[in-house]
Design an enzyme around this catalytic site. Structure first.
Site, PDB file in Angstrom:
ATOM      1  CB  ILE A  61      -0.953  -0.001   1.220  1.00 47.95           C
ATOM      2  CG1 ILE A  61      -1.706  -1.326   1.302  1.00 47.95           C
ATOM      3  CG2 ILE A  61      -1.925   1.165   1.133  1.00 47.95           C
ATOM      4  CD1 ILE A  61      -2.605  -1.454   2.510  1.00 47.95           C
ATOM      5  N   PRO A  62       1.477   1.559  -1.159  1.00 52.67           N
ATOM      6  CG  PRO A  62       2.360   1.534  -3.310  1.00 52.67           C
ATOM      7  CD  PRO A  62       1.383   0.857  -2.423  1.00 52.67           C
ATOM      8  CG  HIS A  63       0.790   5.506   2.419  1.00 49.20           C
ATOM      9  ND1 HIS A  63       1.093   4.164   2.567  1.00 49.20           N
ATOM     10  CD2 HIS A  63       0.997   6.062   3.622  1.00 49.20           C
ATOM     11  CE1 HIS A  63       1.453   3.934   3.817  1.00 49.20           C
ATOM     12  NE2 HIS A  63       1.421   5.081   4.476  1.00 49.20           N
ATOM     13  N   GLY A  64       2.199   8.452   0.472  1.00 46.79           N
ATOM     14  CA  GLY A  64       3.186   9.489   0.752  1.00 46.79           C
ATOM     15  C   GLY A  64       3.427   9.709   2.235  1.00 46.79           C
TER      16      GLY A  64
END
Length: 150
Positions: A61-64
């Site tokens: 779950i890539p996120h900033g």
């Protein structure tokens, strides 16, 4: 669901040589659908350097980072499937669910997504999905969770 997961943000036949390229693809899709400014991708890569976004069941779950929130135009998801898999620090990832959230919405999104991933059958269906409608159906509960908390 349409305000959170734009149909154009579902890509089910992606390829990436490595984790960084997969994250860049995720960020590009969020950018293409108007959810984030271009700089958000760098904050996604920075997040991954500080802690892996791999959550199990072949899903990341890539996120900033927190500083990336100012680059988010609207809360959104992007779902990218990598049928050949991507090495994610020793784990094999076949699905990335990228998140862009301006406020604390990412906490709700992560919680709802975790519910899906904890269900072995739903997690498998997400990993094996070849039809965007199936992804929308599976992730519909995330939109319902977000709506009920608004």
């Amino acid at each position: 669901m349409s305000d959170l997961l734009d149909r154009r943000a579902i890509r089910l036949a992606e390829k990436a040589a490595d984790r960084e390229e997969a994250i860049r693809r995720c960020g590009e899709i969020l950018k293409e659908t108007g959810a984030v400014e271009p700089g958000y991708i760098d904050t996604m890569l920075a997040r991954e350097q500080s802690i892996s976004t791999y959550v199990g069941e072949g899903v990341a779950i890539p996120h900033g980072t927190l500083s990336g929130k100012e680059l988010v135009k609207r809360d959104a998801l992007a779902v990218l499937r990598f049928p050949e898999g991507v090495d994610w620090g020793g784990e094999q990832v076949t699905v990335c669910v990228a998140i862009a959230a301006a406020g604390d919405g990412h906490v709700e999104l992560l919680a709802a997504l975790a519910e899906i991933l904890l269900d072995e059958d739903q997690a498998r269906e997400l990993r094996e999905a070849t039809d965007p409608d199936k992804v929308i159906q599976l992730l519909g509960s995330i939109q319902e969770e977000k709506d009920s908390n608004s």
